[in-house]
Design a protein around this motif. Structure first.
Motif, PDB file in Angstrom:
ATOM      1  N   PRO A   1      -0.535   3.258  -6.917  1.00  0.00           N
ATOM      2  CA  PRO A   1       0.960   2.904  -7.156  1.00  0.00           C
ATOM      3  C   PRO A   1       1.497   2.509  -8.440  1.00  0.00           C
ATOM      4  O   PRO A   1       2.423   2.922  -8.996  1.00  0.00           O
ATOM      5  CB  PRO A   1       1.039   1.466  -6.409  1.00  0.00           C
TER       6      PRO A   1
ATOM      7  N   ASP B   1       4.296   4.355 -10.629  1.00  0.00           N
ATOM      8  CA  ASP B   1       5.313   3.716 -11.371  1.00  0.00           C
ATOM      9  C   ASP B   1       5.487   4.146 -12.509  1.00  0.00           C
ATOM     10  O   ASP B   1       6.464   4.518 -13.435  1.00  0.00           O
ATOM     11  CB  ASP B   1       4.662   2.245 -11.497  1.00  0.00           C
TER      12      ASP B   1
ATOM     13  N   GLN C   1      -4.280   4.338  -0.649  1.00  0.00           N
ATOM     14  CA  GLN C   1      -3.171   3.402  -0.701  1.00  0.00           C
ATOM     15  C   GLN C   1      -1.874   4.056  -0.268  1.00  0.00           C
ATOM     16  O   GLN C   1      -0.729   4.071  -1.094  1.00  0.00           O
ATOM     17  CB  GLN C   1      -3.026   3.245  -2.083  1.00  0.00           C
TER      18      GLN C   1
ATOM     19  N   GLY D   1       1.156   1.552  -0.469  1.00  0.00           N
ATOM     20  CA  GLY D   1       1.475   1.311  -1.831  1.00  0.00           C
ATOM     21  C   GLY D   1       2.140   2.516  -2.736  1.00  0.00           C
ATOM     22  O   GLY D   1       3.189   2.160  -3.223  1.00  0.00           O
ATOM     23  N   VAL D   2       1.767   3.509  -2.449  1.00  0.00           N
ATOM     24  CA  VAL D   2       2.451   4.679  -3.063  1.00  0.00           C
ATOM     25  C   VAL D   2       3.782   5.044  -2.394  1.00  0.00           C
ATOM     26  O   VAL D   2       4.917   5.044  -3.394  1.00  0.00           O
ATOM     27  CB  VAL D   2       1.458   5.902  -3.326  1.00  0.00           C
TER      28      VAL D   2
ATOM     29  N   MET E   1       6.367   2.362  -3.645  1.00  0.00           N
ATOM     30  CA  MET E   1       6.291   2.329  -5.081  1.00  0.00           C
ATOM     31  C   MET E   1       7.558   3.550  -5.380  1.00  0.00           C
ATOM     32  O   MET E   1       8.451   3.522  -6.034  1.00  0.00           O
ATOM     33  CB  MET E   1       5.238   2.912  -6.037  1.00  0.00           C
TER      34      MET E   1
END
Ligand code: SF4
Ligand code: SF4
Length: 260
Positions: free
Chosen positions: A38, A42, A69, A72-73, A76
């Motif tokens: 992530p 970002d 993840q 998470g990604v 993001m």
């Protein structure tokens, strides 16, 4: 994009190239597929807010998987307001045959729904998804996919709870508890692909699919410039820094015997 690949897009001025092609009408929308953290996503989206979409590996099994993840990604990409294209919703076919305990959860909830349909509907139910790419090997799989995607219904609350339960059951299956922090990689004199080997071994433990696990090992270890488990000289330096206290040397012997 992601990891060592990202710099080439800058080095070869590919961002300007694709947007010039868009101006010429040769490309309608510019986005990129991505495999990394992530934090890196970002960075890329902060530097390139002009990207119109992101393509991510998302499925319920990898939602909290530290090596992928998915959550998470996804979060993001959405934080940057980007629509998402989903790849690997059935994890290369593995979630069409998940571990037996996981399959039981789904079959109990709905004996008629295919196991792949749970995986695809989980991904397709997320907000901001443009499309879900699912590889299909035969007409039967295509007919199954189109049957529930044609008049698509998002997962309802009870179904979401079922996927949550499946994920909980999957998480209770004992695996090598590697978080891919890669502290061990910094001290290994042999450049062994420790975390990649463990990720591949965990895939084998969960899905009992040797071919896929070996393919993962080749990708995460050899193709990332790392050495295989069999090259470990058992110096023990890695175990001194592993926050998970994994018996790395012992586990690497198992990886070598199983996937080597
Ligand atoms: S025990 Fe093996 S994997 Fe661990 S640091 Fe030594 S050579 Fe690397
Ligand atoms: S230090 Fe331990 S947890 Fe971190 S990557 Fe290595 S084996 Fe995995």
């Amino acid at each position: 994009m992601g990891e060592g690949r990202t710099k080439f897009f800058e080095d070869f001025d590919l961002w300007n190239f694709v947007f010039e092609q868009k101006k010429l009408g040769k490309i309608k929308h510019v986005g990129f597929s991505f495999h990394s953290t992530p934090e890196e996503l970002d960075e890329i989206l902060t530097k390139h807010p002009e990207a119109e979409f992101v393509q991510l590996q998302i499925n319920y099994a990898d939602w909290e998987n530290p090596a992928i993840q998915s959550r998470g990604v996804y979060e993001m990409a959405r934080k940057h307001g980007k629509p998402v294209i989903i790849m690997e919703p059935v994890k290369g076919g593995l979630l069409a045959n998940p571990p037996e305990q996981v399959a039981e959860v789904f079959k109990k909830a709905n004996p008629d729904a295919s196991l792949a349909s749970w995986a695809i509907r989980f991904s397709a139910s997320l907000d901001g998804v443009i499309t879900v790419l699912s590889g299909m090997s035969n007409v039967e799989q295509m007919e199954n996919n189109t049957s529930y995607m044609e008049n698509f219904q998002k997962l309802n609350d009870a179904e979401k709870a079922t996927v949550e339960e499946a994920r909980r059951v999957m998480a209770s299956i004992p695996l090598i508890p590697c978080t891919t922090c890669n502290y061990c990689a910094k001290v290994c004199p042999q450049n062994i692909g420790i975390s990649g080997s463990f990720t591949a071994m965990n895939i084998y433990t969960l899905y009992k699919n040797l071919e896929t696990a070996k393919h993962q090992e080749q990708w995460l270890v050899g193709m990332h410039g790392k050495k295989p488990a069999g090259d470990c000289i058992k110096c023990g330096a890695c175990e001194k820094v592993c926050p998970q206290h994994i018996q790395i040397r012992k586990e690497l012997v198992t990886v070598h015997k199983t996937l080597g």
